[in-house]
Scaffold this active site. Structure first.
Site, PDB file in Angstrom:
ATOM      1  N   HIS A  69      -7.585-106.244  65.672  1.00  0.00           N
ATOM      2  CA  HIS A  69      -7.153-105.485  66.511  1.00  0.00           C
ATOM      3  C   HIS A  69      -6.085-104.243  66.149  1.00  0.00           C
ATOM      4  CE1 HIS A  69      -3.063-107.200  67.158  1.00  0.00           C
ATOM      5  NE2 HIS A  69      -3.718-108.506  66.990  1.00  0.00           N
ATOM      6  N   GLU A 215      -4.822-105.751  72.391  1.00  0.00           N
ATOM      7  CA  GLU A 215      -4.932-107.080  72.158  1.00  0.00           C
ATOM      8  C   GLU A 215      -3.802-107.820  72.448  1.00  0.00           C
ATOM      9  OE1 GLU A 215      -4.918-111.281  70.053  1.00  0.00           O
ATOM     10  OE2 GLU A 215      -3.402-109.455  70.107  1.00  0.00           O
ATOM     11  N   GLU A 216      -2.541-107.212  72.123  1.00  0.00           N
ATOM     12  CA  GLU A 216      -1.236-107.970  72.355  1.00  0.00           C
ATOM     13  C   GLU A 216      -0.838-108.118  73.927  1.00  0.00           C
ATOM     14  OE1 GLU A 216       0.170-109.468  70.417  1.00  0.00           O
ATOM     15  OE2 GLU A 216      -0.130-108.820  68.346  1.00  0.00           O
ATOM     16  N   ASP A 238      -7.636-111.845  62.493  1.00  0.00           N
ATOM     17  CA  ASP A 238      -6.212-111.799  62.964  1.00  0.00           C
ATOM     18  C   ASP A 238      -5.342-112.436  61.905  1.00  0.00           C
ATOM     19  OD1 ASP A 238      -4.001-111.256  64.685  1.00  0.00           O
ATOM     20  OD2 ASP A 238      -5.209-111.517  66.441  1.00  0.00           O
ATOM     21  N   HIS A 326       5.273-111.063  64.888  1.00  0.00           N
ATOM     22  CA  HIS A 326       6.065-110.708  65.919  1.00  0.00           C
ATOM     23  C   HIS A 326       7.513-110.642  65.688  1.00  0.00           C
ATOM     24  CE1 HIS A 326       3.088-111.300  69.459  1.00  0.00           C
ATOM     25  NE2 HIS A 326       2.233-111.178  68.457  1.00  0.00           N
TER      26      HIS A 326
END
Length: 362
Positions: A69, A215-216, A238, A326
């Site tokens: 992504h 995607e997130e 990913d 993240h």
């Protein structure tokens, strides 16, 4: 920084690009630049996911989707107050502990504006309040504006995207690479490199290297791009959790960076397809490619959307163990990237119509 080799330059260009969910143009253009030489055609779906198609030796062979992504977690400006401070909405999953005092870039129509995430200083908080993390609703972005009018003169408007700041960095041990947006430009890099290595290979499949959007915030681009492709086999590439930092136990995370890509058995978005998982691990064993099994109780990848396309798609997530995902700065290992590419290439070389049928009903 010393001169980068071609692979590192690609990784730098991908991770330095700014692109939060709904505004992935910069990384999409970078991915297109690098993948187009190895594709027969490059298109996008109507949501903005990039789809690079490469047909093998058979025109109607199995369709294999390799999807990373394009988007990274970030923020969106929601309001400018009278003193020129920006209120914001998180876009993607953030933990307040890692947000405060971090540098950001506001992407305006007139160019980028630097800023920093601020809050009330601890020196004036009550003792009990100092023990707690600051709630994101009490944070703001300081762009050095003295008023709302000046902030608007800078070009800032509600709806503007905000991205973390962290330049791509090769660490002292050059196998360790630090950057923002490894989640998930490393998946985009894997898709690029898979098509590159397959360009002259003899195989009967049509391979799609895909950079999905949003995607997130719910695996959205994977859903639309998979609907357009209608793949026979799907791989989401990913990042995954690295369990090799202080305080993390094997009950919490199994994988260690540098010990091979992760084969995800289970996550919150899907149970991996057993037939495909067994085929991939057998291929890895035969080729001597290292890998690690892992599971993620919370969260998911684009496989969660891909496997539900049409009447179902055998799908598997192959991930790269990455520290500090993240956050503004994450670290991964170059060997894991290279082994993930090698594994997917070897798998695709072994696939054909009969093998896909056998996998599907295993």
């Amino acid at each position: 920084m010393t001169k980068l080799d071609a692979t590192l330059q690609m990784l730098k260009d991908l991770t330095d690009a700014n692109g939060v969910p709904g505004n992935e143009k910069e990384p999409r253009e970078v991915m297109k630049k690098y993948i187009a030489p190895f594709a027969d055609e490059v298109t996008t779906d109507n949501l903005g996911s990039l789809i690079a198609k490469k047909t093998g030796s058979v025109e109607d062979g199995p369709k294999i989707m390799v999807a990373g992504h394009l988007d990274e977690i970030g923020f969106m400006v929601t309001n400018i107050d009278d003193k020129g401070f920006l209120k914001f909405q998180t876009v993607g999953g953030w933990w307040e502990q890692v947000m405060l005092a971090q540098r950001v870039t506001i992407m305006t129509k007139e160019g980028n504006v630097p800023g920093v995430i601020g809050s009330k200083p601890p020196h004036i908080l009550a003792p009990e309040a100092r023990k707690k993390s600051v709630d994101k609703k009490d944070m703001f972005i300081d762009i050095g504006a003295s008023s709302k009018e000046e902030a608007m003169e800078f070009g800032v408007r509600p709806g503007d995207s905000v991205v973390p700041v962290c330049d791509f960095t090769v660490m002292k041990n050059e196998k360790y690479l630090m950057a923002k947006a490894w989640d998930n430009r490393i998946g985009c890099a894997i898709a690029i490199e898979v098509l590159r290595q397959l360009k002259e290979a003899d195989h009967p499949n049509t391979v799609y290297g895909v950079g999905t959007v949003q995607e997130e915030v719910g695996l959205r681009g994977a859903r639309t791009s998979a609907h357009q492709i209608k793949p026979d086999i799907g791989f989401a590439v990913d990042v995954g959790i690295a369990g090799d930092t202080p305080g993390v136990t094997e009950k919490e995370a199994l994988a260690k960076i540098g010990e091979g890509p992760q084969i995800i058995m289970y996550d919150a978005s899907m149970v991996s397809h057993k037939g495909l998982r067994d085929f991939v691990t057998t291929t890895a064993d035969e080729a001597g490619i290292p890998y690690q099994f892992d599971f993620v109780a919370g969260g998911g990848t684009d496989s969660g959307a891909i496997h539900l396309t049409a009447n179902g798609v055998p799908a598997l997530s192959i991930t790269i163990a990455t520290r500090y995902i993240h956050t503004h700065a994450a670290i991964l290992h170059r060997d894991d990237f290279e082994n993930a590419v090698k594994l997917i290439v070897e798998v695709i070389k072994k696939l054909d119509k009969d093998t896909v049928k056998e996998i599907t009903f295993d």
